[in-house]
Design a protein around this motif. Structure first.
Motif, short mmCIF file in Angstrom:
data_model
loop_
_atom_site.label_atom_id
_atom_site.label_comp_id
_atom_site.label_asym_id
_atom_site.label_seq_id
_atom_site.Cartn_x
_atom_site.Cartn_y
_atom_site.Cartn_z
N LEU A 1 0.85 -1.19 0.00
CA LEU A 1 0.00 0.00 0.00
C LEU A 1 0.89 1.24 0.00
O LEU A 1 2.03 1.20 0.48
CB LEU A 1 -0.91 0.02 1.23
N PHE A 2 0.36 2.35 -0.52
CA PHE A 2 1.12 3.59 -0.62
C PHE A 2 0.50 4.67 0.25
O PHE A 2 -0.71 4.74 0.41
CB PHE A 2 1.16 4.07 -2.07
N ALA A 3 1.37 5.53 0.79
CA ALA A 3 0.93 6.68 1.59
C ALA A 3 1.69 7.91 1.13
O ALA A 3 2.67 7.82 0.38
CB ALA A 3 1.19 6.42 3.08
N SER B 1 1.42 6.03 10.85
CA SER B 1 0.19 6.41 11.55
C SER B 1 -0.96 5.50 11.16
O SER B 1 -1.77 5.10 12.02
CB SER B 1 -0.17 7.86 11.23
N ALA B 2 -1.06 5.16 9.89
CA ALA B 2 -2.14 4.28 9.44
C ALA B 2 -2.01 2.90 10.05
O ALA B 2 -3.00 2.28 10.45
CB ALA B 2 -2.14 4.21 7.92
N ALA B 3 -0.78 2.38 10.13
CA ALA B 3 -0.57 1.06 10.71
C ALA B 3 -0.94 1.05 12.19
O ALA B 3 -1.62 0.13 12.67
CB ALA B 3 0.88 0.64 10.52
N ASP C 1 3.23 -12.93 7.99
CA ASP C 1 1.80 -12.83 8.31
C ASP C 1 1.55 -12.13 9.63
O ASP C 1 0.39 -12.01 10.05
CB ASP C 1 1.17 -14.24 8.34
N ARG C 2 2.61 -11.66 10.26
CA ARG C 2 2.47 -10.95 11.53
C ARG C 2 3.03 -9.53 11.47
O ARG C 2 2.90 -8.78 12.44
CB ARG C 2 3.21 -11.72 12.65
N THR C 3 3.66 -9.16 10.36
CA THR C 3 4.43 -7.92 10.32
C THR C 3 3.92 -6.96 9.25
O THR C 3 3.72 -7.35 8.10
CB THR C 3 5.92 -8.21 10.04
N VAL C 4 3.71 -5.72 9.66
CA VAL C 4 3.46 -4.62 8.73
C VAL C 4 4.76 -3.84 8.61
O VAL C 4 5.23 -3.25 9.58
CB VAL C 4 2.34 -3.69 9.22
N LEU C 5 5.38 -3.87 7.44
CA LEU C 5 6.62 -3.14 7.22
C LEU C 5 6.30 -1.77 6.66
O LEU C 5 5.56 -1.65 5.67
CB LEU C 5 7.54 -3.91 6.27
N VAL C 6 6.83 -0.71 7.30
CA VAL C 6 6.65 0.64 6.78
C VAL C 6 8.00 1.20 6.35
O VAL C 6 9.03 0.95 6.97
CB VAL C 6 5.99 1.57 7.83
N ASP C 7 7.97 1.94 5.26
CA ASP C 7 9.20 2.49 4.69
C ASP C 7 8.84 3.78 3.97
O ASP C 7 7.66 4.15 3.88
CB ASP C 7 9.82 1.49 3.72
N SER C 8 9.85 4.48 3.46
CA SER C 8 9.57 5.73 2.74
C SER C 8 10.69 6.03 1.76
O SER C 8 11.75 5.38 1.76
CB SER C 8 9.40 6.90 3.71
N LEU C 9 10.45 7.05 0.96
CA LEU C 9 11.40 7.48 -0.06
C LEU C 9 12.36 8.56 0.46
O LEU C 9 13.41 8.79 -0.13
CB LEU C 9 10.62 8.04 -1.25
N ALA D 1 -7.58 3.28 7.01
CA ALA D 1 -6.95 4.37 7.76
C ALA D 1 -6.28 5.37 6.82
O ALA D 1 -6.34 6.58 7.05
CB ALA D 1 -5.94 3.80 8.75
N LEU D 2 -5.67 4.89 5.76
CA LEU D 2 -5.04 5.79 4.80
C LEU D 2 -6.08 6.67 4.11
O LEU D 2 -5.87 7.88 3.93
CB LEU D 2 -4.26 4.98 3.75
N ARG D 3 -7.20 6.08 3.74
CA ARG D 3 -8.25 6.87 3.08
C ARG D 3 -8.88 7.86 4.05
O ARG D 3 -9.04 9.04 3.73
CB ARG D 3 -9.32 5.93 2.50
N SER D 4 -9.25 7.40 5.23
CA SER D 4 -9.95 8.28 6.17
C SER D 4 -9.04 9.37 6.71
O SER D 4 -9.50 10.46 7.06
CB SER D 4 -10.53 7.46 7.33
#
Length: 463
Positions: A169-171, A179-181, A295-303, A329-332
């Motif tokens: 997914l993109f933010a 924040s979304a996670a 299946d347990r991890t949300v990885l967040v990263d950025s540019l 959460a990203l949409r709202s």
């Protein structure tokens, strides 16, 4: 700093009435003494039990008074030293503010390398055609397109791991992805486990969402997995936030056996993890926690660190059962990405621009760490050759807030340990960000800070 407040934390007799005392009225009285100069910067408050005895209040009330004073930014607690009146008023967000003109900024950390702008401009050439630009300026959703997700999977791949493009997914930026996670995984009033020294933005997100941060023990190798199990046994954790690679601020990297142990533990406990991988591109030889616990991890990263801060884009690689909540959460939150950023990242990735920048930034990090190592030799500094920051345990009698104030008088901005600490007691340490200044300015600033640390607070005030 020769004044001690042990004998002078003279809260008025009128607020002494045992357990019935409103801790805020006691804190107000101490705050008045600080404002009137009766308690001066650097004064040490008495131990909490002694404070409670002197003022006829319960130990638990005294603890709440001390927490309230710290929350107001009037005091700072340092492990093994006590609670002190702050030397300077704290910045609202010391790691996030823009540097003032003429300052040497060792707070913000955005690495740049020679030729960076030329490389980026070359990669954007085709995007400036009217047809391509028109497409890029259309609204974009958090899911992007299959082609953009494939490109993102190549960009995020490291250590033999490549994320499933369908899970990306993109933010708008990395903080929005984070924040979304957190929003999706932890309900209001819930418990989020974090390393005892953590990214300041996580503290701000938790405060905004009404989430309790649970500090977890660390050692030289990073988060101690057993600390997660102990905290979860005490009261269930809704999620864990962790930085396994090039931790900010400590720079430590968890060895593979520990990452495997943490992944096994998360599965057994049923606790999801949010893995912050923003700096991990500098160690692309190591797979993420998400490779061990997909299946347990949300990885967040950025540019922003990997490429440039001015064109932001965030990523969240989410398991199937968590992706829907994060996308919502990203949409709202209004955190969907800009189409232009998506297209630019895709073109830079396909052209090899990202790979070239990452290699150059890794080399530059080594150069700056070597420079820091020369100036700070013999001092208690933690870092890694691949990292763009250092963690400096200050020599006695320095405390973090007095050192930050002294550095500021020399035109140098550094971040105190309180910005990263979860809980009232912060170590007497500062983080130095090495990325932003030119090398010559960085060298001069490090020389100044070294000389400052080898003096005393009194000498620094007189100079």
């Amino acid at each position: 700093m020769g004044h001690r407040a042990d004998d002078r934390a003279g809260v008025r007799d009128g607020v002494r009435d045992g357990d019935r005392t409103d801790y805020r009225s006691v804190a107000d009285a101490v705050a008045e003494e600080i404002g009137a100069g009766l308690l001066r910067p650097g004064d040490r408050l008495p131990p909490q039990r002694e404070f409670a005895r002197r003022h006829g209040i319960a130990d638990s009330t005294a603890a709440r008074v001390y927490r309230e004073l710290a929350r107001r930014g009037l005091t700072v607690g340092e492990v093994g030293r006590g609670t002190f009146v702050r030397a300077t008023a704290p910045a609202a967000a010391p790691a996030l503010t823009e540097p003032a003109a003429g300052r040497v900024d060792l707070e913000l950390n955005y690495p740049e390398v020679p030729g960076q702008s030329a490389l980026l401009a070359e990669g954007l050439g085709g995007l400036l055609r009217p047809d391509a630009l028109g497409q890029a300026l259309r609204p974009a959703g958090a899911s992007g397109t299959p082609a953009l997700r494939e490109s993102a999977a190549d960009l995020l791949a490291r250590g033999g791991w490549r994320p499933d493009p369908a899970r990306i997914l993109f933010a708008g930026n990395g903080r929005q992805a984070l924040s979304a996670a957190v929003t999706a995984l932890v309900p209001a009033g819930g418990r989020l486990g974090v390393e005892e020294l953590t990214y300041p933005v996580v503290k701000a997100v938790a405060a905004r969402l009404g989430i309790t941060l649970v500090p977890l023990a660390m050692d030289e190798a990073g988060l101690v997995p057993e600390a997660v199990a102990d905290a979860h046994a005490a009261a269930p954790l809704h999620a864990l936030y962790v930085q396994p690679r090039l931790h900010n601020p400590l720079s430590c990297t968890m060895p593979a056996p520990r990452v495997e142990r943490l992944a096994e533990l998360l599965g057994r406990l049923g606790v999801p993890a949010i893995e912050d991988a923003v700096w991990a591109f500098l160690r692309d030889d190591l797979p993420p926690l998400a490779a061990y616990a997909p299946d347990r991890t949300v990885l967040v990263d950025s540019l922003s660190k990997r490429v440039a801060p001015g064109l932001t884009l965030g990523y969240a690689v989410a398991p199937d059962d968590l992706a829907g909540g994060i996308a919502t959460a990203l949409r709202s939150g209004g955190w969907a990405p800009m189409g232009f950023a998506l297209e630019a990242a895709d073109r830079w990735q396909r052209a090899g621009t990202v790979r070239a920048l990452v290699a150059a930034k890794r080399r530059e990090a080594a150069v700056r760490q070597e420079l820091a190592g020369r100036h700070l030799a013999g001092l208690a500094v933690r870092s890694e050759p691949y990292s763009y920051h250092c963690w400096w345990q200050l020599p006695r009698p320095w405390r973090a807030d007095t050192f930050v104030a002294a550095a500021a008088r020399h035109g140098i901005g550094v971040v105190p340990a309180t910005a990263f600490t979860v809980g009232p007691q912060a170590p007497p340490a500062v983080r130095l960000a090495l990325a932003s200044p030119p090398a010559e300015a960085l060298s001069q600033a490090l020389a100044t800070l070294t000389a400052l640390a080898r003096s005393t607070p009194e000498e620094a005030t007189e100079s």
